[in-house]
Design a protein around this motif. Structure first.
Motif, short mmCIF file in Angstrom:
data_model
loop_
_atom_site.label_atom_id
_atom_site.label_comp_id
_atom_site.label_asym_id
_atom_site.label_seq_id
_atom_site.Cartn_x
_atom_site.Cartn_y
_atom_site.Cartn_z
N GLN A 1 0.83 -1.21 0.00
CA GLN A 1 0.00 0.00 0.00
C GLN A 1 0.86 1.26 0.00
OE1 GLN A 1 -2.45 -0.73 3.48
NE2 GLN A 1 -4.16 -1.48 2.24
N ASP A 2 1.90 1.29 0.84
CA ASP A 2 2.80 2.44 0.89
C ASP A 2 3.50 2.65 -0.45
OD1 ASP A 2 2.10 2.77 3.52
OD2 ASP A 2 3.93 1.89 4.34
N SER A 3 3.92 1.55 -1.06
CA SER A 3 4.63 1.62 -2.34
C SER A 3 3.70 2.10 -3.45
CB SER A 3 5.22 0.25 -2.70
OG SER A 3 6.09 -0.20 -1.69
N LEU A 4 2.46 1.62 -3.42
CA LEU A 4 1.48 2.04 -4.43
C LEU A 4 1.16 3.52 -4.29
CD1 LEU A 4 -0.15 0.83 -6.74
CD2 LEU A 4 -1.98 0.34 -5.12
N TYR A 5 1.07 3.99 -3.07
CA TYR A 5 0.81 5.42 -2.82
C TYR A 5 1.97 6.26 -3.37
CZ TYR A 5 0.20 9.78 -0.22
OH TYR A 5 0.06 11.10 0.12
N PHE A 6 3.20 5.83 -3.11
CA PHE A 6 4.37 6.55 -3.63
C PHE A 6 4.38 6.54 -5.16
CE2 PHE A 6 8.66 6.82 -5.22
CZ PHE A 6 9.21 7.84 -4.48
N PHE A 7 4.08 5.38 -5.73
CA PHE A 7 4.09 5.24 -7.18
C PHE A 7 3.09 6.19 -7.84
CE2 PHE A 7 2.89 3.02 -11.14
CZ PHE A 7 4.15 2.88 -11.72
N ARG A 8 1.90 6.28 -7.27
CA ARG A 8 0.88 7.16 -7.83
C ARG A 8 1.28 8.63 -7.69
NH1 ARG A 8 -3.02 3.89 -4.98
NH2 ARG A 8 -3.22 5.61 -3.50
N ARG A 9 1.78 9.00 -6.53
CA ARG A 9 2.13 10.40 -6.27
C ARG A 9 3.30 10.88 -7.13
NH1 ARG A 9 2.42 13.27 -0.69
NH2 ARG A 9 2.59 14.89 -2.26
N ASN A 10 4.20 9.97 -7.47
CA ASN A 10 5.40 10.35 -8.20
C ASN A 10 5.43 9.79 -9.61
OD1 ASN A 10 7.34 11.62 -5.96
ND2 ASN A 10 6.28 9.87 -5.04
N LEU A 11 4.27 9.44 -10.14
CA LEU A 11 4.21 8.80 -11.45
C LEU A 11 4.81 9.69 -12.54
CD1 LEU A 11 3.34 6.48 -13.24
CD2 LEU A 11 1.06 7.50 -13.39
N GLY A 12 4.50 10.99 -12.51
CA GLY A 12 5.03 11.89 -13.53
C GLY A 12 6.55 11.94 -13.53
N SER A 13 7.13 12.04 -12.36
CA SER A 13 8.59 12.07 -12.24
C SER A 13 9.21 10.75 -12.67
CB SER A 13 8.99 12.39 -10.79
OG SER A 13 8.57 13.67 -10.41
N LEU A 14 8.57 9.65 -12.30
CA LEU A 14 9.08 8.34 -12.69
C LEU A 14 9.03 8.14 -14.21
CD1 LEU A 14 7.44 6.18 -9.87
CD2 LEU A 14 9.87 6.73 -10.11
N LEU A 15 7.97 8.64 -14.82
CA LEU A 15 7.86 8.54 -16.28
C LEU A 15 8.98 9.32 -16.97
CD1 LEU A 15 4.00 8.92 -16.74
CD2 LEU A 15 5.35 6.92 -17.39
N MET A 16 9.23 10.53 -16.51
CA MET A 16 10.27 11.36 -17.14
C MET A 16 11.66 10.79 -16.89
SD MET A 16 9.03 15.31 -16.67
CE MET A 16 8.76 15.19 -14.90
N LEU A 17 11.86 10.20 -15.71
CA LEU A 17 13.19 9.70 -15.35
C LEU A 17 13.52 8.37 -16.01
CD1 LEU A 17 15.74 9.97 -13.54
CD2 LEU A 17 14.45 8.75 -11.76
N CYS A 18 12.58 7.43 -15.97
CA CYS A 18 12.88 6.06 -16.37
C CYS A 18 12.32 5.64 -17.73
CB CYS A 18 12.39 5.09 -15.30
SG CYS A 18 13.14 5.31 -13.68
N LEU A 19 11.16 6.18 -18.11
CA LEU A 19 10.51 5.68 -19.32
C LEU A 19 11.37 5.82 -20.58
CD1 LEU A 19 8.02 4.32 -20.44
CD2 LEU A 19 7.00 6.58 -20.80
N PRO A 20 12.08 6.94 -20.81
CA PRO A 20 12.91 7.02 -22.02
C PRO A 20 13.92 5.89 -22.12
CG PRO A 20 12.65 9.20 -21.06
CD PRO A 20 12.08 8.23 -20.07
N LEU A 21 14.57 5.55 -21.01
CA LEU A 21 15.56 4.47 -21.02
C LEU A 21 14.88 3.12 -21.20
CD1 LEU A 21 17.92 5.70 -18.17
CD2 LEU A 21 18.48 5.52 -20.59
N VAL A 22 13.71 2.97 -20.61
CA VAL A 22 12.96 1.72 -20.75
C VAL A 22 12.56 1.50 -22.22
CG1 VAL A 22 10.76 0.61 -20.21
CG2 VAL A 22 12.12 1.63 -18.38
N VAL A 23 12.10 2.57 -22.87
CA VAL A 23 11.72 2.47 -24.29
C VAL A 23 12.95 2.17 -25.15
CG1 VAL A 23 10.79 3.74 -26.26
CG2 VAL A 23 9.71 3.96 -24.02
#
Length: 220
Positions: A8-30
């Motif tokens: 639950q704590d991890s899911l809350y963090f993931f939702r709150r920081n989704l935008g930052s995570l997308l910008m940080l990791c998604l380009p490298l993942v793609v």
């Protein structure tokens, strides 16, 4: 350390920081998914999976170490710049790649011995990446320390891993059902990228566990 609370704590963090995570990791993942697709298209259908693992060693250490640095910074209430995180991740890449290669080989060897030994190795090495990145340990020291830290927490870690892995596997199965083989290059790239990005949630869960297990050490 209830596994449900950790999720639950991890899911809350993931939702709150989704935008930052997308910008940080998604380009490298793609880029990783695109590189794997290119390698698979260039090689024969029965080519060794080692080529795909090598591609993973190029990109996985970068976005995973950037994720760990981001998690650590946000835990302290900081908002680091993405380029600074990526620059630090690039400096960590050589040692992280060594750790990833050794861990992957050990897990694969364990899985070849009727699965359970591989599962044991995966759980016992669950904290090695965080120890290497956040405590500046060498790969072998990080692996040894992870073995010690996970002692007494095996079942909690295993339950958390399964709680993440099973839904993600089901989601991947649904995507294959909706978009069966053969897939177009764009659809395959989108599915692979989304799957790899969602796998980062496992890293967030493991980080939360790592912090909880580390708390007694910091208080002592």
């Amino acid at each position: 350390m209830n596994p449900l609370n950790v999720i639950q704590d991890s899911l809350y963090f993931f939702r709150r920081n989704l935008g930052s995570l997308l910008m940080l990791c998604l380009p490298l993942v793609v880029l990783e998914a695109l590189a794997k697709q290119t390698v698979n298209n260039a090689l024969a259908a029965n080519a060794s999976p080692a080529y795909e693992l090598l591609v993973g060693l190029l990109f996985y250490p970068l976005y995973t170490s950037a994720l760990i640095l981001f998690l650590d910074a946000r835990t302290r209430g900081e908002e680091p710049r993405k380029r600074d995180l990526l620059a630090m991740a690039l400096r960590l890449w050589p040692t992280f790649a060594v750790l990833s290669a050794i861990s992957t080989l050990l897990i694969m060897f364990g899985l070849s011995l009727f699965v359970l030994p591989g599962l044991w190795v995966m759980i016992k090495l669950a904290f090695s990446e965080y120890l290497m990145v956040l405590r500046n340990l060498t790969p072998f020291m990080a692996m040894r320390e992870s073995m010690l830290m996970t002692t007494g927490h095996f079942m909690r870690i295993l339950v958390c891993v399964l709680c993440v892995y099973i839904p993600l596997s089901l989601l991947e199965g649904v995507s294959l059902y909706l978009f069966p083989e053969p897939q177009s290059a764009s659809v395959s790239l989108a599915i692979d990228s989304l799957s790899s990005f969602l796998q980062l949630f496992t890293g967030i869960v493991m980080f939360r566990l790592f912090m909880l297990v580390s708390e007694p050490e910091h208080k002592a």
